[in-house]
Design a protein around this motif. Sequence first.
Motif, PDB file in Angstrom:
ATOM      1  N   LYS A   5      65.411  64.305  18.179  1.00 38.40           N
ATOM      2  CA  LYS A   5      65.360  65.165  19.368  1.00 38.40           C
ATOM      3  C   LYS A   5      66.348  64.629  20.386  1.00 38.40           C
ATOM      4  CE  LYS A   5      61.411  62.583  21.277  1.00 38.40           C
ATOM      5  NZ  LYS A   5      61.406  61.576  20.219  1.00 38.40           N
ATOM      6  N   PRO A   6      66.729  65.441  21.371  1.00 38.95           N
ATOM      7  CA  PRO A   6      67.665  64.961  22.389  1.00 38.95           C
ATOM      8  C   PRO A   6      67.164  63.675  23.045  1.00 38.95           C
ATOM      9  CG  PRO A   6      67.426  67.330  22.550  1.00 38.95           C
ATOM     10  CD  PRO A   6      66.402  66.878  21.552  1.00 38.95           C
ATOM     11  N   GLY A   7      68.097  62.739  23.205  1.00 42.93           N
ATOM     12  CA  GLY A   7      67.764  61.451  23.796  1.00 42.93           C
ATOM     13  C   GLY A   7      67.517  60.356  22.780  1.00 42.93           C
ATOM     14  N   ASP A   8      67.303  60.721  21.512  1.00 38.67           N
ATOM     15  CA  ASP A   8      67.076  59.719  20.472  1.00 38.67           C
ATOM     16  C   ASP A   8      68.361  58.950  20.166  1.00 38.67           C
ATOM     17  OD1 ASP A   8      64.438  60.311  20.173  1.00 38.67           O
ATOM     18  OD2 ASP A   8      64.662  61.449  18.314  1.00 38.67           O
ATOM     19  N   THR A   9      68.213  57.670  19.890  1.00 36.35           N
ATOM     20  CA  THR A   9      69.325  56.849  19.411  1.00 36.35           C
ATOM     21  C   THR A   9      69.317  56.888  17.888  1.00 36.35           C
ATOM     22  OG1 THR A   9      69.216  55.382  21.322  1.00 36.35           O
ATOM     23  CG2 THR A   9      70.326  54.532  19.358  1.00 36.35           C
ATOM     24  N   VAL A  10      70.466  57.150  17.294  1.00 34.23           N
ATOM     25  CA  VAL A  10      70.570  57.203  15.835  1.00 34.23           C
ATOM     26  C   VAL A  10      71.567  56.170  15.351  1.00 34.23           C
ATOM     27  CG1 VAL A  10      69.900  59.624  15.639  1.00 34.23           C
ATOM     28  CG2 VAL A  10      72.294  59.058  16.008  1.00 34.23           C
ATOM     29  N   HIS A  11      71.362  55.720  14.147  1.00 40.53           N
ATOM     30  CA  HIS A  11      72.225  54.710  13.541  1.00 40.53           C
ATOM     31  C   HIS A  11      72.717  55.198  12.185  1.00 40.53           C
ATOM     32  CE1 HIS A  11      71.080  51.787  16.620  1.00 40.53           C
ATOM     33  NE2 HIS A  11      69.825  52.198  16.454  1.00 40.53           N
ATOM     34  N   ARG A  12      73.794  54.636  11.734  1.00 42.53           N
ATOM     35  CA  ARG A  12      74.375  54.994  10.441  1.00 42.53           C
ATOM     36  C   ARG A  12      73.297  54.930   9.351  1.00 42.53           C
ATOM     37  NH1 ARG A  12      79.368  55.034   7.861  1.00 42.53           N
ATOM     38  NH2 ARG A  12      79.294  54.480   5.650  1.00 42.53           N
ATOM     39  N   GLY A  13      73.169  56.020   8.594  1.00 39.87           N
ATOM     40  CA  GLY A  13      72.194  56.083   7.510  1.00 39.87           C
ATOM     41  C   GLY A  13      70.893  56.756   7.893  1.00 39.87           C
ATOM     42  N   ASP A  14      70.655  56.973   9.202  1.00 40.17           N
ATOM     43  CA  ASP A  14      69.438  57.661   9.630  1.00 40.17           C
ATOM     44  C   ASP A  14      69.468  59.128   9.194  1.00 40.17           C
ATOM     45  OD1 ASP A  14      68.423  55.433  10.826  1.00 40.17           O
ATOM     46  OD2 ASP A  14      68.770  56.081  12.887  1.00 40.17           O
ATOM     47  N   ILE A  15      68.300  59.676   8.897  1.00 42.86           N
ATOM     48  CA  ILE A  15      68.176  61.094   8.566  1.00 42.86           C
ATOM     49  C   ILE A  15      67.993  61.866   9.859  1.00 42.86           C
ATOM     50  CG2 ILE A  15      66.916  62.814   7.241  1.00 42.86           C
ATOM     51  CD1 ILE A  15      68.309  60.645   5.584  1.00 42.86           C
ATOM     52  N   VAL A  16      68.836  62.864  10.098  1.00 40.59           N
ATOM     53  CA  VAL A  16      68.761  63.618  11.345  1.00 40.59           C
ATOM     54  C   VAL A  16      68.256  65.040  11.153  1.00 40.59           C
ATOM     55  CG1 VAL A  16      70.529  62.230  12.469  1.00 40.59           C
ATOM     56  CG2 VAL A  16      71.205  64.278  11.202  1.00 40.59           C
ATOM     57  N   ALA A  17      68.362  65.570   9.939  1.00 40.13           N
ATOM     58  CA  ALA A  17      67.938  66.950   9.706  1.00 40.13           C
ATOM     59  C   ALA A  17      67.658  67.158   8.228  1.00 40.13           C
ATOM     60  CB  ALA A  17      69.018  67.929  10.179  1.00 40.13           C
ATOM     61  N   VAL A  18      66.962  68.239   7.931  1.00 39.35           N
ATOM     62  CA  VAL A  18      66.748  68.670   6.548  1.00 39.35           C
ATOM     63  C   VAL A  18      67.372  70.051   6.397  1.00 39.35           C
ATOM     64  CG1 VAL A  18      65.076  69.223   4.752  1.00 39.35           C
ATOM     65  CG2 VAL A  18      64.620  67.342   6.342  1.00 39.35           C
ATOM     66  N   VAL A  19      68.242  70.194   5.412  1.00 39.03           N
ATOM     67  CA  VAL A  19      68.944  71.450   5.161  1.00 39.03           C
ATOM     68  C   VAL A  19      68.595  71.930   3.760  1.00 39.03           C
ATOM     69  CG1 VAL A  19      71.230  72.466   4.775  1.00 39.03           C
ATOM     70  CG2 VAL A  19      70.848  70.962   6.735  1.00 39.03           C
TER      71      VAL A  19
END
Length: 397
Positions: free
Chosen positions: A24-38
Amino acid sequence: MGIFQMPSLGADMEAGTLVEWMVKPGDTVHRGDIVAVVETQKGAIEIEIFEDGIVESLDAALGAKLPVGAPLATILAEGAAPPSAPGAPVSKPVETTQAEKPAPEATMPATPPKAGPVEPGATGVAASPAARHLAAERGINLASVRGSGPGGAVVLTDVEAAASTTPASKPSKTAEAIAEMRKAIAAAMQRSKREIPHFQLSQVIDVEAASAWLATRNAELPPANRILLGALFMKAAALAAAKVQEMNGHYREDRFEPAAQVNLGVAVALRGGGLIAPAITEADTLALSEMMAAMKDLVARARAMRLRSSELTSGTLTVSALGEKGADSMTGIIFPPQVALLAVGAPKRRPWIVGESVMPRLVATFTLSADHRVSDGRQANRFLAEIDRLLQTPEAL
């Protein structure tokens, strides 16, 4: 980083349906994290992020079918100022998917993203994506399922238990998904046969030594830790690909791009029908026990539709094996943009000449399909000969 776009998950992919945000907006993400399902014709795929950043906005609507390259989200590098101009608007769907389209069968990733907890879906019931997908497919009301996950969330095993006592009420959806996958397979294979000048070489290899060594090794291990003969075939293929570079890489824009590592695709037959080939990264560096574990993991997640985007796009050579029972041999079609595919028939006991004697030996037929734009019979022969050599000393794999 800027705009995070709908990735291409294969040469045949034109669009995908966004079915779930894992951030969600404001989240910190890192390489390899899952951000969505398509959801694609290959099933529900977990989309990874490849750079660190902070989610500024989600720019695509759930349920929208979006073309490859369409903006999904705005993700800024840590400390970067938001763009002065308004962010990208919510993407216009190519085709809006309504409630009748089931959610994907995908669970939270093994290394969960920052969004971590399972969130309530439109039903108000906290459930994993895989649980929602199976419930929709079987016509099960999630509210009636007792959850065993964190905080009482419904997970896949809960729905499977409920499904075992509930007759499937929506078989047409499963049939529709299989039909779509068949279309994707047909499109990719038609392109492959049209564009790639295939040639094939076959070699029957004595795998008696490999089988005997494996039987001795497995006798000392519990069933869960035993290794199948297929893992030796995969490891031998990966080592041979590292040595014969013309079999390992991609052909793009009229030129061959040799790969820096061996990401070995594993052809997985799905229970409902269809085929998918996720990749094991740096397969030539894995110990046999690690190779076996990686194969089990990929097969289980492929059949549960829980693959990651990188696993579908990073393959540099694919191996398709019939297992311990089945036809003696088969000929495969190369997955573009790869340049080779190794097909392995089921091992069979046959009369075999060993020295001056004829004796029963376990043999298997290895058939290599190769791209004639990149290699010829000499390189293909070297590749198969290297696999033969490696399988004669299985203890060294």
